[in-house]
Design an enzyme around this catalytic site. Structure first.
Site, mmCIF file in Angstrom:
data_model
loop_
_atom_site.group_PDB
_atom_site.id
_atom_site.type_symbol
_atom_site.label_atom_id
_atom_site.label_comp_id
_atom_site.label_asym_id
_atom_site.label_seq_id
_atom_site.Cartn_x
_atom_site.Cartn_y
_atom_site.Cartn_z
ATOM 1 N N ASP A 46 -3.740 -8.202 -2.235
ATOM 2 C CA ASP A 46 -2.801 -8.989 -1.415
ATOM 3 C C ASP A 46 -2.948 -8.866 0.105
ATOM 4 O O ASP A 46 -3.101 -7.752 0.617
ATOM 5 C CB ASP A 46 -1.358 -8.545 -1.688
ATOM 6 C CG ASP A 46 -1.037 -8.373 -3.140
ATOM 7 O OD1 ASP A 46 -1.888 -8.652 -3.990
ATOM 8 O OD2 ASP A 46 0.086 -7.947 -3.425
ATOM 9 N N GLU A 228 6.646 -11.366 -7.771
ATOM 10 C CA GLU A 228 6.060 -10.451 -6.790
ATOM 11 C C GLU A 228 5.944 -11.165 -5.438
ATOM 12 O O GLU A 228 6.026 -12.393 -5.363
ATOM 13 C CB GLU A 228 4.644 -10.036 -7.220
ATOM 14 C CG GLU A 228 4.596 -9.340 -8.569
ATOM 15 C CD GLU A 228 3.184 -8.869 -8.952
ATOM 16 O OE1 GLU A 228 3.080 -7.757 -9.469
ATOM 17 O OE2 GLU A 228 2.207 -9.599 -8.745
HETATM 18 C C1 FRU Z 1 0.548 -8.308 -6.317
HETATM 19 C C2 FRU Z 1 0.845 -6.824 -6.471
HETATM 20 C C3 FRU Z 1 2.104 -6.453 -5.744
HETATM 21 C C4 FRU Z 1 1.911 -4.990 -5.467
HETATM 22 C C5 FRU Z 1 0.434 -4.918 -5.195
HETATM 23 C C6 FRU Z 1 -0.221 -3.652 -5.664
HETATM 24 O O1 FRU Z 1 -0.780 -8.631 -6.473
HETATM 25 O O2 FRU Z 1 0.923 -6.488 -7.836
HETATM 26 O O3 FRU Z 1 3.288 -6.752 -6.444
HETATM 27 O O4 FRU Z 1 2.670 -4.543 -4.385
HETATM 28 O O5 FRU Z 1 -0.154 -6.012 -5.868
HETATM 29 O O6 FRU Z 1 -1.539 -3.587 -5.232
#
Ligand code: FRU
Length: 505
Positions: A46, A228
């Site tokens: 992300d 998310e």
């Molecule tokens: C989304 C996610 C988020 C989390 C991160 C962990 O892709 O699952 O919810 O904070 O990646 O790397």
């Protein structure tokens, strides 16, 4: 040689070494994006903490410097002055005793509400999730908590707040990805947090103590997976302000796996009220996820997503690094058939990479035209604009001499856009990779306008001024350096323009 000259020669040599072996690594491996940000090496997911400050766009990102698969999360860091050319900097945040550093946001604390500012320096404050892997392994339910870090040197170095975490988990396994913004009319900070299958909103005067305001989303929108990486921001349409609530979801996307949905509504400083219960998708393609927007960019709203999908992200066939970001996109509101939607367009800054533009007022297609004859050797990265009448179907085919091809376009009978990567190269690494992906046409305009942003291993399709967007990655054995257009019937007066782009590295 005087000492000054010696010193100058030495520092020039050091700079040369640093540039050759450090910052200026070649970025020319197979599949290495040439106009998209990707980390020099290792794993990235992300985008995080995106904030504009002192003429610099900061991009932090979920980063694991130990391998090319997901692992203990850090915040990697890159900066840009134009959203296009990126400089990767040292890691900003490392895991600590409270856990890994999961996704989150960053704000410019102009009024020093946090009191982190010292000697008149404005603090940049990062708000992120601390994910405690021990708690997760022990099947506890409170292992994700929200924490702060701040920087007083334009994001170069960060100090974690001694009072972390600032928002404690009440016992919910998915409690993460805080997006914080300054809510001017209420003179307070608002945090939008993803909580399993809904969103919680909180407010704070100082970024350190948070009060729960409301919840949104249970039973509304797509719920095929966990919610998310949310985002909340205002956009104007015909002088009226609406609030856009982005909610990323994994799995449960329109073409499988992870994707970005959003809601349009009003936010009164306490709760979000949607104008309807439609499920809207910011990008229908398989490969845009965790997308959110930059803070502090004035009237512009600039979005960036991770160009992959959790279905196969850890298996894609790149060697020394994994994943890239999408091209930054400017978001706007538009009214399509009495439905308000968010449109996306590549930021104008991308045009600065154009080497030249070959524009044709009209190209005859009967029923297939090989564009290489007109365009010459194709660049590995380019933009292509094409207008066709909506009374016919059209495909754009990117192919190579090995017979591999990726096709995308508009299906008249189904009134939908598609991208088909079934024969576009390597796909055996995961059964979900191969396939044809579709998206509805939302516009009723007579003319179909397509903009493609093509890179070595990705295509982003912006149709109808960005009303329908699809992002798709691919891994051919040889570059897809042939370009053809195939139409249902011959067409006339079809304007087309092609702009090869300079690589950003
Ligand atoms: C989304 C996610 C988020 C989390 C991160 C962990 O892709 O699952 O919810 O904070 O990646 O790397």
């Amino acid at each position: 040689m005087t000492n000054t000259i010696r010193l100058w020669a030495l520092s020039t040599l050091c700079l040369f070494c640093f540039r050759s072996f450090g910052q200026n690594k070649k970025y020319d491996e197979p599949y290495r994006p040439q106009i998209h940000f990707s980390p020099k090496q290792h794993w990235m997911n992300d985008p995080n903490g995106m904030v504009y400050f002192n003429h610099t766009y900061h991009l932090f990102f979920q980063y694991y410097p130990g391998a090319t698969v997901w692992g203990p999360m850090h915040w990697g860091h890159a900066t840009s002055t134009d959203l296009i050319h990126w400089k990767q900097l040292p890691i900003a945040l490392y895991p600590d005793s409270l856990g890994y550093i999961f996704s989150g946001s960053a704000v410019v604390d102009t009024h020093n509400t946090s009191s982190f500012g010292k000697n008149g320096k404005t603090p940049l404050v990062a708000i992120f999730t601390h994910h405690d892997p021990k708690g997760a392994a022990e099947n506890k339910n409170n292992f994700q908590n929200e924490s702060l870090a701040y920087s007083l040197d334009n994001g170069a170095t960060w100090t974690k707040y001694a009072g972390n975490p600032v928002l404690k988990n009440p016992g919910i396994t998915d409690f993460r990805d805080p997006k914080v913004m300054w809510f001017e009319s209420g003179k307070k900070w608002i945090m939008t947090l993803a909580v399993k299958d809904h969103i919680n909103f909180y407010s704070s005067a100082d970024l350190k103590s948070w009060k729960k305001l409301s919840e949104f989303g249970m039973g509304i929108g797509a719920h095929g997976g966990v919610w998310e990486c949310p985002d909340l921001f205002p956009l104007k349409l015909n002088g009226k302000t609406y609030w856009v609530l982005i909610v990323n979801i994994n799995p449960g996307g329109p073409n499988g796996g992870s994707a970005t949905q959003y809601f349009i509504g009003q936010f009164d400083g306490i709760k979000f009220s949607p104008i309807d219960t439609h499920t809207r998708w910011l990008d229908y393609g398989p490969d845009e996820y965790a997308g959110v927007t930059w803070n502090n960019t004035g009237n512009r709203r600039i979005f960036l997503g991770w160009m992959s999908n959790w279905l196969y992200a850890t298996q894609v066939p790149t060697k020394s690094w994994r994943s890239a970001m999408t091209v930054p996109r400017e978001l706007k509101l538009a009214d399509y058939n009495n439905d308000i939607i968010v449109t996306s367009a590549p930021v104008d800054e991308l045009n600065h990479l154009r080497k030249k533009t070959l524009a044709f007022k009209s190209i005859p297609v009967s029923p297939k035209v090989n564009l290489n004859k007109m365009l010459g050797d194709l660049s590995t990265q380019y933009t292509l604009h094409l207008n066709v009448g909506s009374e016919q179907g059209i495909s754009v085919e990117l192919s190579n001499t090995k017979g591999e091809k990726l096709t995308l376009g508009y299906h008249k009978g189904k009134n939908e856009y598609f991208i088909d990567r079934t024969h576009a190269g390597i796909s055996t690494f995961n059964k979900d990779f191969e396939g044809k992906f579709t998206a509805p046409r939302l516009s009723g305009n007579k003319t179909i306008r397509l903009t493609l942003v093509v890179d070595k291993a990705s295509v982003e399709l912006f149709a109808d001024e960005g009303a329908t967007v699809m992002t798709c990655i691919f891994f051919p054995h040889q570059p897809l350096d042939k370009l053809s257009i195939i139409a249902d019937k011959d067409f006339e007066e079809t304007p087309l323009s092609y702009s090869p782009l300079k690589p950003i590295w």
